[in-house]
Design an enzyme around this catalytic site. Structure first.
Site, PDB file in Angstrom:
ATOM      1  N   ILE A   1      -7.579  15.895  27.059  1.00  0.00           N
ATOM      2  CA  ILE A   1      -6.845  15.024  27.972  1.00  0.00           C
ATOM      3  C   ILE A   1      -7.827  14.217  28.809  1.00  0.00           C
ATOM      4  O   ILE A   1      -8.822  14.747  29.303  1.00  0.00           O
ATOM      5  CB  ILE A   1      -5.969  15.875  28.930  1.00  0.00           C
ATOM      6  CG1 ILE A   1      -4.997  16.748  28.143  1.00  0.00           C
ATOM      7  CG2 ILE A   1      -5.248  14.998  29.944  1.00  0.00           C
ATOM      8  CD1 ILE A   1      -4.382  17.862  28.970  1.00  0.00           C
ATOM      9  N   CYS A   2      -7.523  12.916  28.983  1.00  0.00           N
ATOM     10  CA  CYS A   2      -8.268  12.086  29.933  1.00  0.00           C
ATOM     11  C   CYS A   2      -7.271  11.140  30.597  1.00  0.00           C
ATOM     12  O   CYS A   2      -6.075  11.420  30.645  1.00  0.00           O
ATOM     13  CB  CYS A   2      -9.432  11.353  29.263  1.00  0.00           C
ATOM     14  SG  CYS A   2      -8.949  10.056  28.119  1.00  0.00           S
ATOM     15  N   HIS A   3      -7.741  10.015  31.112  1.00  0.00           N
ATOM     16  CA  HIS A   3      -6.869   9.089  31.823  1.00  0.00           C
ATOM     17  C   HIS A   3      -5.931   8.340  30.875  1.00  0.00           C
ATOM     18  O   HIS A   3      -4.720   8.336  31.056  1.00  0.00           O
ATOM     19  CB  HIS A   3      -7.712   8.113  32.649  1.00  0.00           C
ATOM     20  CG  HIS A   3      -6.909   7.270  33.590  1.00  0.00           C
ATOM     21  ND1 HIS A   3      -7.366   6.068  34.064  1.00  0.00           N
ATOM     22  CD2 HIS A   3      -5.690   7.434  34.141  1.00  0.00           C
ATOM     23  CE1 HIS A   3      -6.452   5.544  34.871  1.00  0.00           C
ATOM     24  NE2 HIS A   3      -5.426   6.351  34.933  1.00  0.00           N
TER      25      HIS A   3
END
Length: 107
Positions: free
Chosen positions: A64-66
């Site tokens: 998960i990231c932005h």
């Protein structure tokens, strides 16, 4: 590498009957402090190579990231290191905030 949408991940997490997943948030600490998916662990992208021992090679890992680009790079890296159950969250926490949890702070 697999891909999963925010609503699909939310459904899997709510179901609880599936295989346990490691939610691996690879954003910077300030980003993680701003907003996060409940249960996610924070290991910033640039520290992943030194933190591999924290990740079970047999675990189902959701990166998960932005917006999904950094996490995709981490997912590719994990696969190159022999991890076989790696999934990228398409659209990242931004998609999660828009499609699953509109109360989540955004940036």
């Amino acid at each position: 590498m697999q891909h999963i949408t925010a609503p699909e991940l939310a459904a899997l997490l709510a179901d609880g009957s599936g295989k346990a997943r490691v939610l691996l948030d690879v954003r910077e600490p300030w980003e993680y402090q701003t907003c996060k998916i409940e249960g996610a662990i924070s290991i910033p992208m640039n520290t992943i190579p030194d933190q591999l021992a924290q990740l079970d090679m047999d675990a189902a890992i959701v990166c998960i990231c932005h917006h999904g680009a950094r996490s995709m790079r981490v997912a590719h890296f994990l696969e190159s290191q022999g991890y076989t159950h790696v999934t990228n969250l398409t659209g990242g926490v931004h998609a999660w905030a828009q499609q699953v949890d509109p109360a989540m702070p955004t940036y």
